[in-house]
Write a protein that holds these residues in place. Structure first.
Motif, PDB file in Angstrom:
ATOM      1  N   ASN A 158      91.386  14.982   2.089  1.00  0.00           N
ATOM      2  CA  ASN A 158      91.000  16.359   2.398  1.00  0.00           C
ATOM      3  C   ASN A 158      89.873  16.290   3.421  1.00  0.00           C
ATOM      4  O   ASN A 158      88.757  15.864   3.090  1.00  0.00           O
ATOM      5  CB  ASN A 158      90.532  17.086   1.135  1.00  0.00           C
ATOM      6  N   PRO A 159      90.120  16.674   4.665  1.00  0.00           N
ATOM      7  CA  PRO A 159      89.077  16.574   5.695  1.00  0.00           C
ATOM      8  C   PRO A 159      87.779  17.277   5.321  1.00  0.00           C
ATOM      9  O   PRO A 159      86.695  16.837   5.724  1.00  0.00           O
ATOM     10  CB  PRO A 159      89.729  17.216   6.922  1.00  0.00           C
ATOM     11  N   ALA A 160      87.867  18.349   4.545  1.00  0.00           N
ATOM     12  CA  ALA A 160      86.657  19.075   4.144  1.00  0.00           C
ATOM     13  C   ALA A 160      85.741  18.219   3.278  1.00  0.00           C
ATOM     14  O   ALA A 160      84.524  18.469   3.230  1.00  0.00           O
ATOM     15  CB  ALA A 160      87.031  20.363   3.414  1.00  0.00           C
ATOM     16  N   PHE A 161      86.280  17.210   2.608  1.00  0.00           N
ATOM     17  CA  PHE A 161      85.455  16.329   1.787  1.00  0.00           C
ATOM     18  C   PHE A 161      84.511  15.483   2.635  1.00  0.00           C
ATOM     19  O   PHE A 161      83.566  14.887   2.100  1.00  0.00           O
ATOM     20  CB  PHE A 161      86.326  15.409   0.937  1.00  0.00           C
ATOM     21  N   THR A 162      84.758  15.404   3.934  1.00  0.00           N
ATOM     22  CA  THR A 162      83.908  14.587   4.814  1.00  0.00           C
ATOM     23  C   THR A 162      82.764  15.391   5.432  1.00  0.00           C
ATOM     24  O   THR A 162      81.917  14.816   6.123  1.00  0.00           O
ATOM     25  CB  THR A 162      84.737  13.962   5.954  1.00  0.00           C
ATOM     26  N   PHE A 163      82.715  16.686   5.196  1.00  0.00           N
ATOM     27  CA  PHE A 163      81.741  17.544   5.884  1.00  0.00           C
ATOM     28  C   PHE A 163      80.294  17.196   5.557  1.00  0.00           C
ATOM     29  O   PHE A 163      79.403  17.403   6.373  1.00  0.00           O
ATOM     30  CB  PHE A 163      81.979  19.020   5.548  1.00  0.00           C
ATOM     31  N   THR A 164      80.022  16.729   4.347  1.00  0.00           N
ATOM     32  CA  THR A 164      78.638  16.511   3.910  1.00  0.00           C
ATOM     33  C   THR A 164      78.141  15.093   4.165  1.00  0.00           C
ATOM     34  O   THR A 164      77.015  14.765   3.789  1.00  0.00           O
ATOM     35  CB  THR A 164      78.494  16.837   2.408  1.00  0.00           C
ATOM     36  N   VAL A 165      78.937  14.261   4.809  1.00  0.00           N
ATOM     37  CA  VAL A 165      78.498  12.902   5.134  1.00  0.00           C
ATOM     38  C   VAL A 165      77.328  12.986   6.118  1.00  0.00           C
ATOM     39  O   VAL A 165      77.398  13.718   7.106  1.00  0.00           O
ATOM     40  CB  VAL A 165      79.656  12.099   5.763  1.00  0.00           C
ATOM     41  N   PRO A 166      76.230  12.272   5.881  1.00  0.00           N
ATOM     42  CA  PRO A 166      75.099  12.296   6.815  1.00  0.00           C
ATOM     43  C   PRO A 166      75.526  11.896   8.224  1.00  0.00           C
ATOM     44  O   PRO A 166      76.438  11.080   8.405  1.00  0.00           O
ATOM     45  CB  PRO A 166      74.131  11.269   6.220  1.00  0.00           C
ATOM     46  N   ARG A 167      74.846  12.459   9.213  1.00  0.00           N
ATOM     47  CA  ARG A 167      75.228  12.250  10.609  1.00  0.00           C
ATOM     48  C   ARG A 167      75.315  10.762  10.975  1.00  0.00           C
ATOM     49  O   ARG A 167      76.252  10.338  11.656  1.00  0.00           O
ATOM     50  CB  ARG A 167      74.228  12.960  11.526  1.00  0.00           C
ATOM     51  N   TYR A 168      74.337   9.971  10.550  1.00  0.00           N
ATOM     52  CA  TYR A 168      74.318   8.546  10.887  1.00  0.00           C
ATOM     53  C   TYR A 168      75.584   7.861  10.397  1.00  0.00           C
ATOM     54  O   TYR A 168      76.211   7.076  11.125  1.00  0.00           O
ATOM     55  CB  TYR A 168      73.085   7.901  10.265  1.00  0.00           C
ATOM     56  N   GLN A 169      75.971   8.146   9.146  1.00  0.00           N
ATOM     57  CA  GLN A 169      77.179   7.548   8.580  1.00  0.00           C
ATOM     58  C   GLN A 169      78.424   8.096   9.260  1.00  0.00           C
ATOM     59  O   GLN A 169      79.409   7.377   9.454  1.00  0.00           O
ATOM     60  CB  GLN A 169      77.231   7.817   7.077  1.00  0.00           C
ATOM     61  N   MET A 170      78.393   9.369   9.621  1.00  0.00           N
ATOM     62  CA  MET A 170      79.540   9.985  10.287  1.00  0.00           C
ATOM     63  C   MET A 170      79.837   9.302  11.614  1.00  0.00           C
ATOM     64  O   MET A 170      80.971   8.883  11.873  1.00  0.00           O
ATOM     65  CB  MET A 170      79.279  11.475  10.509  1.00  0.00           C
ATOM     66  N   VAL A 171      78.816   9.149  12.471  1.00  0.00           N
ATOM     67  CA  VAL A 171      79.069   8.560  13.787  1.00  0.00           C
ATOM     68  C   VAL A 171      79.355   7.069  13.677  1.00  0.00           C
ATOM     69  O   VAL A 171      80.120   6.520  14.486  1.00  0.00           O
ATOM     70  CB  VAL A 171      77.911   8.842  14.766  1.00  0.00           C
ATOM     71  N   ALA A 172      78.777   6.409  12.669  1.00  0.00           N
ATOM     72  CA  ALA A 172      79.125   4.998  12.439  1.00  0.00           C
ATOM     73  C   ALA A 172      80.608   4.877  12.120  1.00  0.00           C
ATOM     74  O   ALA A 172      81.287   3.954  12.589  1.00  0.00           O
ATOM     75  CB  ALA A 172      78.282   4.421  11.309  1.00  0.00           C
ATOM     76  N   GLY A 173      81.114   5.816  11.338  1.00  0.00           N
ATOM     77  CA  GLY A 173      82.538   5.834  11.022  1.00  0.00           C
ATOM     78  C   GLY A 173      83.385   6.062  12.255  1.00  0.00           C
ATOM     79  O   GLY A 173      84.456   5.452  12.420  1.00  0.00           O
ATOM     80  N   PHE A 174      82.922   6.947  13.145  1.00  0.00           N
ATOM     81  CA  PHE A 174      83.671   7.202  14.379  1.00  0.00           C
ATOM     82  C   PHE A 174      83.820   5.917  15.184  1.00  0.00           C
ATOM     83  O   PHE A 174      84.894   5.623  15.711  1.00  0.00           O
ATOM     84  CB  PHE A 174      82.965   8.257  15.236  1.00  0.00           C
ATOM     85  N   PHE A 175      82.723   5.155  15.292  1.00  0.00           N
ATOM     86  CA  PHE A 175      82.834   3.941  16.090  1.00  0.00           C
ATOM     87  C   PHE A 175      83.642   2.867  15.373  1.00  0.00           C
ATOM     88  O   PHE A 175      84.320   2.060  16.024  1.00  0.00           O
ATOM     89  CB  PHE A 175      81.478   3.381  16.504  1.00  0.00           C
ATOM     90  N   ASP A 176      83.586   2.850  14.063  1.00  0.00           N
ATOM     91  CA  ASP A 176      84.426   1.911  13.308  1.00  0.00           C
ATOM     92  C   ASP A 176      85.896   2.149  13.639  1.00  0.00           C
ATOM     93  O   ASP A 176      86.662   1.208  13.850  1.00  0.00           O
ATOM     94  CB  ASP A 176      84.161   2.091  11.808  1.00  0.00           C
TER      95      ASP A 176
END
Length: 388
Positions: free
Chosen positions: A180-198
């Motif tokens: 569910n993409p909405a479950f990812t909304f509350t991930v802290p920004r640092y972790q979010m962008v780290a995931g993008f680069f992963d």
């Protein structure tokens, strides 16, 4: 496409805002004892924990909790999870969290009934599973690893200064995953962008290999362009559902074994990045971003045709009047600008690496042979120095 291969992926995916409801369809397939695995407790703050537990209880499940899975799951934590799984005779492991939680769940699934030390057997000797495997299901709350639809599992041994991933066979893939993409909304920004680069790194590790006209390369170029577009939107508005849903889907396809077909694949950025993580315990995606540019600039001359193609097809570099080297270099410059734009780590020094660590990190980096250049230990040290 060159080579021979077999493609099979047994994981059933449920995707979308109503995806969690399908957990009710999956649970009756398994026995009553469920090991509920999660991380530091954010799922209790955002309400996902309550939703999952309510569905488990509706279905008459006996729940054993294994909380506190860290971003880089340790071998000590693995032993703890194995003990809980055995003592409670669990029939299903349900991982609720990001890639580290899913990785850890798979490690427990193959290790709980291993008669040897699972670290020795699966992570040092890289042997296949010949014991009982506990089935795994995933409820994903952070994207990046693709662990929801593959057999990968990374474990860290701080005492040995090693962080090792074992890519198990399809018998270890999650039986089902709920996205569910909405479950990812509350991930802290640092972790979010780290995931993008992963995600980006997973694609590039497979893209920068081979010299034939391979359909997988066309697929990866499309995934990369979609990721770049959607991540720029998500950085500005983390609750943009369309952007986050696209990124979640890209992450899955980046590493569910589809685009690797017909490819030799590289994986040196991951080997170096994981060794950095073993020394610093830094966020995985950031260890990858911190070493990527130095690595790709180092190997670019050996895979120049592909780097030129990458620059043109992914970053829109115009080729007219430029040499192949100039085109490839401009592509990497645009990649660097994008990385700075979304805010990932640009050097290993900011992750806590010191000059004294470089030789040990290099020694802990497994050398892979599928890319455009087989590195020496001296080259790895040079790349690390250039990444400082």
């Amino acid at each position: 496409m060159l080579g021979n291969f077999c493609y099979s992926n047994p994981t059933r995916l449920y995707f979308g805002e109503e995806a969690l409801g399908y957990l009710r369809e999956e649970l009756p397939k398994y026995g009553k004892n469920v090991l509920l695995i999660y991380g530091g407790g954010s799922i209790k703050k955002n309400g996902i924990y309550d939703q999952v537990v309510a569905i488990l209880k509706e279905n008459g499940k006996q729940i054993t909790e294994d909380a506190g899975v860290m971003p880089n799951p340790t071998v000590e934590k693995l032993y703890e999870g194995c003990r809980l799984a055995r003592e409670n005779q669990v029939d299903l492991i349900l991982a609720v969290g990001g890639g580290s939680v899913c990785d850890y769940a798979k490690a427990v699934s193959v290790s709980a009934y291993c008669e040897e030390d699972p670290w020795e057997k699966y992570y040092l000797r890289m042997e296949e599973v010949d014991n009982r495997i506990i089935p795994v299901g995933c409820v994903l709350t952070m994207v990046g690893t693709g662990s929801e639809m593959n057999g990968g599992s990374v474990i860290t041994n701080h005492a040995q200064k090693l962080k090792i991933g074992h890519v198990f066979g399809e018998n270890v893939f999650p039986k089902f995953s709920i996205l569910n993409p909405a479950f990812t909304f509350t991930v802290p920004r640092y972790q979010m962008v780290a995931g993008f680069f992963d995600i980006m790194s997973h694609i590039l590790e497979q893209y920068f290999s081979g010299e034939d006209d391979n359909t997988s390369d066309y697929l990866m170029e499309g995934l990369l362009k979609s990721l770049i577009h959607s991540s720029r939107i998500a950085v500005k508005n983390p609750t943009d559902y369309e952007a986050r849903s696209n990124i979640m889907w890209i992450a899955t396809w980046a590493l569910n074994t589809l685009v690797e077909k017909g490819k030799t694949t590289d994986w040196m950025v991951h080997m170096i990045g994981q060794s950095v993580g073993a020394y610093t315990d830094a966020t995985h995606g950031m260890t990858l971003s911190a070493v990527s540019l130095a690595y790709y600039r180092h190997i670019c001359p050996y895979g120049l045709a592909k780097f030129k193609r990458y620059a043109i097809n992914v970053w829109g570099v115009t080729a007219q009047g430029k040499t192949d080297e100039q085109i490839a270099g401009e592509g990497l410059e645009k990649m660097e600008a994008y990385m700075r734009e979304i805010g990932v780590a640009m050097g290993i020094g900011e992750l806590g690496v010191t000059q004294e660590m470089l030789e040990g990190i290099a020694k802990g980096s497994f050398i892979m042979e599928g890319g455009y250049k087989v590195l020496t230990q001296e080259e790895i040290i040079r790349i690390l120095q250039e990444s400082m």
